[in-house]
Design an enzyme around this catalytic site. Structure first.
Site, PDB file in Angstrom:
ATOM      1  N   LYS A  69       0.853  -1.211   0.000  1.00 45.79           N
ATOM      2  CA  LYS A  69       0.000   0.000   0.000  1.00 45.79           C
ATOM      3  C   LYS A  69       0.874   1.241   0.000  1.00 45.79           C
ATOM      4  CE  LYS A  69      -1.742   1.615   4.019  1.00 45.79           C
ATOM      5  NZ  LYS A  69      -1.483   3.033   4.297  1.00 45.79           N
ATOM      6  N   ASN A  70       1.894   1.246   0.878  1.00 47.99           N
ATOM      7  CA  ASN A  70       2.687   2.466   1.048  1.00 47.99           C
ATOM      8  C   ASN A  70       3.711   2.677  -0.048  1.00 47.99           C
ATOM      9  OD1 ASN A  70       1.129   2.947   3.241  1.00 47.99           O
ATOM     10  ND2 ASN A  70       2.640   2.299   4.757  1.00 47.99           N
ATOM     11  N   CYS A 113      -5.227  12.454  12.345  1.00 50.62           N
ATOM     12  CA  CYS A 113      -5.997  11.208  12.282  1.00 50.62           C
ATOM     13  C   CYS A 113      -5.850  10.542  13.648  1.00 50.62           C
ATOM     14  CB  CYS A 113      -5.475  10.316  11.154  1.00 50.62           C
ATOM     15  SG  CYS A 113      -3.850   9.689  11.509  1.00 50.62           S
ATOM     16  N   ARG A 127      -0.040  14.577  12.555  1.00 54.29           N
ATOM     17  CA  ARG A 127       0.422  14.358  11.174  1.00 54.29           C
ATOM     18  C   ARG A 127       0.679  15.677  10.423  1.00 54.29           C
ATOM     19  NH1 ARG A 127      -1.332   9.060   9.784  1.00 54.29           N
ATOM     20  NH2 ARG A 127       0.261   9.060   8.181  1.00 54.29           N
ATOM     21  N   LEU A 168       7.428  19.589   7.013  1.00 53.78           N
ATOM     22  CA  LEU A 168       8.692  19.221   6.334  1.00 53.78           C
ATOM     23  C   LEU A 168       8.496  19.160   4.811  1.00 53.78           C
ATOM     24  CD1 LEU A 168       9.977  16.483   8.812  1.00 53.78           C
ATOM     25  CD2 LEU A 168      10.670  18.888   8.661  1.00 53.78           C
ATOM     26  N   ASP A 171       4.224   0.685  12.136  1.00 51.76           N
ATOM     27  CA  ASP A 171       2.986   0.058  11.636  1.00 51.76           C
ATOM     28  C   ASP A 171       2.811  -1.355  12.163  1.00 51.76           C
ATOM     29  OD1 ASP A 171       3.193   1.555   8.312  1.00 51.76           O
ATOM     30  OD2 ASP A 171       2.625   2.349  10.264  1.00 51.76           O
ATOM     31  N   ARG A 228      -8.831  -0.433   4.269  1.00 50.53           N
ATOM     32  CA  ARG A 228      -8.019   0.587   3.607  1.00 50.53           C
ATOM     33  C   ARG A 228      -6.644   0.023   3.256  1.00 50.53           C
ATOM     34  NH1 ARG A 228      -7.500   6.156   6.479  1.00 50.53           N
ATOM     35  NH2 ARG A 228      -6.018   6.197   4.765  1.00 50.53           N
TER      36      ARG A 228
HETATM   37  C1  EPZ Z   1       4.041   6.887   6.120  1.00 53.44           C
HETATM   38  O1  EPZ Z   1       3.255   7.938   6.674  1.00 53.44           O
HETATM   39  C2  EPZ Z   1       3.098   5.694   6.016  1.00 53.44           C
HETATM   40  N1  EPZ Z   1       1.993   6.013   5.124  1.00 53.44           N
HETATM   41  C3  EPZ Z   1       2.586   5.330   7.412  1.00 53.44           C
HETATM   42  O2  EPZ Z   1       1.790   4.172   7.271  1.00 53.44           O
HETATM   43  C4  EPZ Z   1       3.779   5.000   8.301  1.00 53.44           C
HETATM   44  O3  EPZ Z   1       3.325   4.725   9.604  1.00 53.44           O
HETATM   45  C5  EPZ Z   1       4.738   6.200   8.331  1.00 53.44           C
HETATM   46  O4  EPZ Z   1       5.136   6.542   6.971  1.00 53.44           O
HETATM   47  C6  EPZ Z   1       5.998   5.913   9.133  1.00 53.44           C
HETATM   48  O5  EPZ Z   1       6.651   4.805   8.592  1.00 53.44           O
HETATM   49  C7  EPZ Z   1       2.210   5.986   3.787  1.00 53.44           C
HETATM   50  O6  EPZ Z   1       3.307   5.715   3.318  1.00 53.44           O
HETATM   51  C8  EPZ Z   1       1.026   6.282   2.906  1.00 53.44           C
HETATM   52  P1  EPZ Z   1       6.083  10.274   8.275  1.00 53.44           P
HETATM   53  P2  EPZ Z   1       3.862   9.458   6.706  1.00 53.44           P
HETATM   54  O7  EPZ Z   1       5.990  11.513   7.480  1.00 53.44           O
HETATM   55  O8  EPZ Z   1       4.641   9.693   5.468  1.00 53.44           O
HETATM   56  C9  EPZ Z   1       6.247  13.573  11.620  1.00 53.44           C
HETATM   57  C10 EPZ Z   1      -0.037   2.784   7.676  1.00 53.44           C
HETATM   58  O9  EPZ Z   1      -0.538   2.285   8.693  1.00 53.44           O
HETATM   59  N2  EPZ Z   1       6.204  14.541  10.511  1.00 53.44           N
HETATM   60  O10 EPZ Z   1       7.309   9.413   8.173  1.00 53.44           O
HETATM   61  O11 EPZ Z   1       2.751  10.370   7.048  1.00 53.44           O
HETATM   62  C11 EPZ Z   1       4.896  12.901  11.816  1.00 53.44           C
HETATM   63  O12 EPZ Z   1       4.067  13.701  12.648  1.00 53.44           O
HETATM   64  C12 EPZ Z   1       0.400   4.235   7.672  1.00 53.44           C
HETATM   65  O13 EPZ Z   1       0.147   2.173   6.587  1.00 53.44           O
HETATM   66  C13 EPZ Z   1       6.402  15.883  10.795  1.00 53.44           C
HETATM   67  O14 EPZ Z   1       6.585  16.284  11.946  1.00 53.44           O
HETATM   68  O15 EPZ Z   1       4.844   9.326   7.961  1.00 53.44           O
HETATM   69  C14 EPZ Z   1       5.249  11.615  12.477  1.00 53.44           C
HETATM   70  O16 EPZ Z   1       5.394  11.824  13.876  1.00 53.44           O
HETATM   71  C15 EPZ Z   1       0.163   4.893   9.010  1.00 53.44           C
HETATM   72  N3  EPZ Z   1       6.350  16.784   9.769  1.00 53.44           N
HETATM   73  C16 EPZ Z   1       6.615  11.270  11.879  1.00 53.44           C
HETATM   74  O17 EPZ Z   1       7.108  12.482  11.277  1.00 53.44           O
HETATM   75  C17 EPZ Z   1       6.131  16.397   8.468  1.00 53.44           C
HETATM   76  O18 EPZ Z   1       6.108  17.266   7.568  1.00 53.44           O
HETATM   77  C18 EPZ Z   1       6.564  10.182  10.830  1.00 53.44           C
HETATM   78  O19 EPZ Z   1       5.754  10.654   9.799  1.00 53.44           O
HETATM   79  C19 EPZ Z   1       5.928  15.028   8.210  1.00 53.44           C
HETATM   80  C20 EPZ Z   1       5.969  14.111   9.235  1.00 53.44           C
END
Ligand code: EPZ
Length: 418
Positions: free
Chosen positions: A22-23, A118, A123, A127, A306, A398
């Site tokens: 999915k990701n 969410c 979220r 960045l 995850d 999902r």
């Molecule tokens: C991706 O989400 C995945 N989703 C998530 O999978 C996964 O849990 C996550 O990466 C971490 O591995 C998809 O790929 C579609 P992040 P993403 O940006 O990109 C903070 C699932 O269950 N952050 O790495 O949103 C954020 O708040 C889903 O399949 C900022 O602060 O994750 C979080 O604490 C859930 N500022 C941390 O980084 C930003 O601009 C990790 O978020 C972006 C993120």
């Protein structure tokens, strides 16, 4: 609303084939906006999130043919006529925000509703926006929307305060046409980043270092559609590994990349679960007693966030006390309350959950609060006495395609009722 009805199941036995990630497929579908001509994406999982992404890309002007039997999507994005993503789609799926980078690169403008928080956290996308600004985009945030405009994008050096998966993907896509070279420092190194970079390079991009914390993107003139097979879903694979362990079963999990599963394999072995890597896939043999272990979720290659909820189901049946620390998201213990209603003994202290293993769980009515929390409830229900009824299962659909059918084929006592 549909529900899952699950009764105590015998040890799972047999073979399960993991679907495409999915990701990985979600960012790859947004990246197809960057190419002229057709792309064919293979091993596409049949997920609600892919349906939402299809709707979004069609809204922007892409033409999509999705053959669910062949698991292939053919997408052609020559006439992108829209640069605004509709709120009702973005609010359903945060990954919609990944169209911002490609739109900015392709038509130099994008208007996307700010994705809300969410169940698992606020979220933010700061960045992502920091990266777009560094490339020369003007960012306007007002009445719940983010707008980005640029006359042209120029390569730059961008340091990510956190190795954000989405920010790395969005900035990488925004940079493919930028003048000169872009370097993303402290980039995320997840396998899905590498899969996206491989697809972009096959379309004609010049991206080096994906999979390391420093990614270099040299701007090119144009990209053309190509065919690409999505990597297997490592989190679905991990979920089935836990299913084999918690039911003391003996299952073979096919279509996996063992390298992507190292932290999960290591932790299961620490729990005294037998994990055998074969040339056909990964074989998991559950043992009568599960040893308690401590887990700390970290960005890849650490233990994946995850897998925190699914693994907690296993630890709630372990001998002894386990400590789980969730370092990636600030509110990813929503499943704990539901597991406790089934008899799990878990105490939350800040970002830590202390789990005292029990030898019995009891089924009852529970609710899936998010995708992986739903998976953890299914895993617990497989070994709980009495019957478990899980509602709000759209969360699960999902991110897992045909989960109940795959589990039933392994002998699980599970059915979906309308
Ligand atoms: C991706 O989400 C995945 N989703 C998530 O999978 C996964 O849990 C996550 O990466 C971490 O591995 C998809 O790929 C579609 P992040 P993403 O940006 O990109 C903070 C699932 O269950 N952050 O790495 O949103 C954020 O708040 C889903 O399949 C900022 O602060 O994750 C979080 O604490 C859930 N500022 C941390 O980084 C930003 O601009 C990790 O978020 C972006 C993120």
């Amino acid at each position: 609303m549909a529900k899952l009805i699950i009764k105590k199941s015998p040890p799972l036995k047999g073979t399960v084939k993991i679907s495409g990630s999915k990701n990985s497929v979600l960012p790859i579908l947004t990246a197809s906006l960057l190419g002229q001509g057709k792309s064919k994406i293979l091993d596409v999982p049949d997920l609600k999130d892919v349906v939402i992404m299809q709707d979004l890309l069609q809204h922007l002007g892409a033409s999509i043919k999705w053959d669910k039997v062949k698991k292939e999507i053919e997408i052609e994005t020559d006439n992108i006529k829209e640069y605004e993503a509709p709120y009702e789609l973005v609010s359903k799926m945060r990954a919609s925000f990944l169209v911002m980078g490609p739109l900015l690169a392709r038509i130099k403008k994008a208007k996307i509703p700010l994705p809300g928080g969410c169940a698992i956290g606020s979220r933010p996308v700061d960045l992502h926006l920091k990266g777009f600004s560094a490339l020369g985009a003007e960012i306007i945030q007002e009445n719940g929307y983010v707008e980005a405009y640029a006359d042209k994008l120029v390569g730059n050096k961008i340091y990510l305060d956190f190795p954000s998966v989405g920010a790395t993907e969005n900035i990488m896509m925004a940079a493919v046409y930028a003048e000169g070279t872009t370097i993303i420092e402290n980039a995320a190194v997840e396998p899905e980043i590498v899969d996206l970079a491989n697809y972009l390079n096959a379309m004609g991009a010049d991206i080096r270092g994906a999979g390391t914390d420093s990614i270099k993107i040299n701007g090119v003139k144009n990209l053309t559609g190509t065919s690409h097979c999505v990597i297997p879903d490592r989190i679905e694979a991990g979920t089935f590994m836990v299913a084999g362990a918690i039911t003391r079963g003996d299952i073979l999990i096919e279509n996996v990349v063992s390298d992507h599963l190292k932290p999960i394999i290591a932790k299961l072995k620490e729990c005294r679960v037998e994990v055998i890597e074969t040339d056909k896939g990964i074989r998991v043999c559950g043992k009568d007693s599960i040893k308690s272990v401590d887990i700390k979720t970290l960005p890849y290659p650490g233990f994946p966030t995850d897998m925190q909820a699914p693994f907690m189901s296993l630890l709630s049946m372990a001998e002894g006390t386990s400590v789980v620390i969730e370092t990636v998201f600030e509110n990813r213990f929503m499943h704990v309350g539901e597991l406790k209603r089934m008899g799990a003994k878990i105490k939350i202290e800040g970002r830590s959950a202390i789990i005292d293993g029990v030898n019995k769980l009891t089924g009852t009515q529970v609710r899936a609060t998010d995708l992986r929390a739903g998976a953890s409830l299914i895993l617990s229900a497989l070994v709980a006495d009495k019957t478990t009824e899980i509602s709000d299962i759209y969360h699960i659909e999902r991110g897992y395609s045909e989960l109940e059918k795959k589990l039933a084929a392994l002998g699980a006592n599970i059915e979906k009722v309308k």
